[in-house]
Design a protein around this motif. Sequence first.
Motif, mmCIF file in Angstrom:
data_model
loop_
_atom_site.group_PDB
_atom_site.id
_atom_site.type_symbol
_atom_site.label_atom_id
_atom_site.label_comp_id
_atom_site.label_asym_id
_atom_site.label_seq_id
_atom_site.Cartn_x
_atom_site.Cartn_y
_atom_site.Cartn_z
ATOM 1 N N UNK A 43 0.860 -1.186 0.000
ATOM 2 C CA UNK A 43 0.000 0.000 0.000
ATOM 3 C C UNK A 43 0.897 1.238 0.000
ATOM 4 N N UNK A 44 0.311 2.385 -0.328
ATOM 5 C CA UNK A 44 1.090 3.633 -0.275
ATOM 6 C C UNK A 44 1.627 3.866 1.134
ATOM 7 N N UNK A 45 0.800 3.648 2.152
ATOM 8 C CA UNK A 45 1.250 3.859 3.530
ATOM 9 C C UNK A 45 2.412 2.935 3.880
ATOM 10 N N UNK A 46 2.356 1.687 3.426
ATOM 11 C CA UNK A 46 3.459 0.749 3.705
ATOM 12 C C UNK A 46 4.749 1.188 3.009
ATOM 13 N N UNK A 47 4.639 1.584 1.741
ATOM 14 C CA UNK A 47 5.837 2.013 1.016
ATOM 15 C C UNK A 47 6.419 3.284 1.627
ATOM 16 N N UNK A 48 5.553 4.209 2.020
ATOM 17 C CA UNK A 48 6.032 5.448 2.658
ATOM 18 C C UNK A 48 6.775 5.124 3.953
ATOM 19 N N UNK A 61 8.677 10.529 -3.722
ATOM 20 C CA UNK A 61 7.323 10.320 -4.247
ATOM 21 C C UNK A 61 7.320 9.322 -5.384
ATOM 22 N N UNK A 62 8.295 9.474 -6.283
ATOM 23 C CA UNK A 62 8.408 8.571 -7.419
ATOM 24 C C UNK A 62 8.731 7.147 -6.954
ATOM 25 N N UNK A 63 9.596 7.030 -5.946
ATOM 26 C CA UNK A 63 9.956 5.717 -5.400
ATOM 27 C C UNK A 63 8.726 5.028 -4.796
ATOM 28 N N UNK A 64 7.927 5.787 -4.052
ATOM 29 C CA UNK A 64 6.719 5.223 -3.448
ATOM 30 C C UNK A 64 5.743 4.788 -4.547
ATOM 31 N N UNK A 65 5.587 5.611 -5.584
ATOM 32 C CA UNK A 65 4.709 5.233 -6.714
ATOM 33 C C UNK A 65 5.183 3.945 -7.369
ATOM 34 N N UNK A 66 6.483 3.878 -7.614
ATOM 35 C CA UNK A 66 7.053 2.678 -8.243
ATOM 36 C C UNK A 66 6.831 1.447 -7.373
#
Length: 139
Positions: A43-48, A61-66
């Motif tokens: 999820x976005x929260x997990x990647x963040x 931001x790009x890393x989290x999107x990827x």
Amino acid sequence: MAGNRTLTIVKPDAFGAGKAGKIIAHLESGGFKVVAARVMHLSTAQAQEFYAVHRERPFYGSLVSFMTSGKCMPMVLEKADAVASLRQAIGSTDPAEAAEGTVRKLFAESKERNAIHASDSDENASREARFFFAEADHL
Ligand code: CMP
């Protein structure tokens, strides 16, 4: 986790391109043993949270999107001197700078879409393993 364990992630670029099997085979032939593995879509929260240390970087931001663009495959690996050994096996962040025979030289697309993650210290290996796995998953 003792010093003989580390955490890796086959990232969405490599997993989505069907390269996970080849990457695992490459690591196993280099002496790593898979002691825990899962397939998941972050999820976005997990990647963040996982990449919180890079929060101030321009590529965050790009890393989290990827990292949330598809499924990935976190694994706990075992080998003597696991953290240093895996970082050597995966090569430089940028595949253009990675040594011949390394995972990133063989399988990565770019500095961001670089196929694989590896913990950078024993402390982070333990923290990152706890992020993805219960202790009972890698006894
Ligand atoms: P990794 O070392 O696993 O963890 C941080 C990630 O951020 C790194 O892999 C790359 O995927 C990404 N990264 C590092 N530097 C850059 C950069 N300059 N531009 C884009 N992505 C980067």
